[in-house]
Design a protein around this motif. Structure first.
Motif: not given
Ligand SMILES: [Zn+2]
Ligand SMILES: [Zn+2]
Length: 235
Positions: A13-16, A18, A37-38, A69, A72, A128, A214
């Protein structure tokens, strides 16, 4: 979720920056490398659901290295699945929250897009959710269908994973394809000489599908791309 080959799934996904994680399904047993990341791990849990599996089918989770990243969703996934958590001994106390990852320069290098991540490491924010490591991994060990490589340089305990029969390798942050194809994010590679040696070893795997930490996985021209990166001194 993208199926790179039968049973081999790329989650990103886009976070961290990519950031990507990799979920492989071998006869109903799931193995995961990195956790996105999440903190709530919703993309990984959703992927498990889409595969028709349950969190209990996730048997093992490996962490390539202790950068934010990649960590998470770990604590949530451990709680939901009971999976065995693996990392290299040098990264394990970062994953468990007993030691912070080494800061890197906050000066601009390579791309301005990386400044927030350099700053994040420097400030150790966002943190984290700590999770203990159950088992240590090192060169030559097995992790699910993979052989483990100790590919240090980006960090001292950085791991890579090779599934030779499937010509698939997960090289973690030794290589990035975002913001551009590069031998890892330059500012983050703690030991350039070790990292260069690791790149040469990873190129020698001759994998045709290469998952990177990434950016999108390399699915075309992967062998040439890795040899090209390994042929140059690491910046
Ligand atoms: Zn990293
Ligand atoms: Zn990373």
């Amino acid at each position: 979720m993208i199926e790179l080959a039968p049973g081999i799934h790329s989650l990103g996904h886009g976070k961290g920056g990519r950031v990507h994680a990799f979920l492989v399904d071998t006869g109903g047993e799931l193995s995961l490398v990195d956790t996105l990341f999440e903190n709530d791990a919703h993309l990984v849990l959703q992927a498990i659901h889409e595969l028709g599996r349950t969190p209990a089918d996730l048997k093992r989770i490996a962490i390539t290295h202790g950068h934010r990243s990649h960590l998470g969703g770990l604590a949530t996934l451990k709680r939901e699945s009971g999976a065995t958590v693996y990392a290299h001994r040098w990264e394990a106390d970062i994953v468990s929250g007993d030691r912070r990852a080494q800061a890197v320069s906050i000066l601009p290098q390579q791309s301005l897009k990386l400044i927030p991540f350099q700053l994040g490491l420097w400030l150790n924010r966002p943190k984290h959710v700590p999770c203990p490591v159950d088992e240590l991994l090192d060169e030559g060990d097995r992790f699910g269908p993979f052989e483990v490589l100790h590919a240090s340089g980006h960090s001292p305990g950085h791991l890579a994973f090779s599934w030779a029969e499937r010509s698939f390798a997960i090289v973690g942050d030794a290589v990035a394809t975002w913001p551009e194809l590069c031998p890892g994010w330059h500012a983050f590679n703690l030991n350039k000489r070790q990292h260069h040696v690791s790149l040469q070893r990873l190129a020698a795997l001759e994998a045709t599908i290469v998952g990177v930490g990434h950016g999108d996985p390399i699915t075309a021209g992967a062998q040439d791309a890795l040899h090209e990166l390994a042929s140059k001194p690491v910046p």
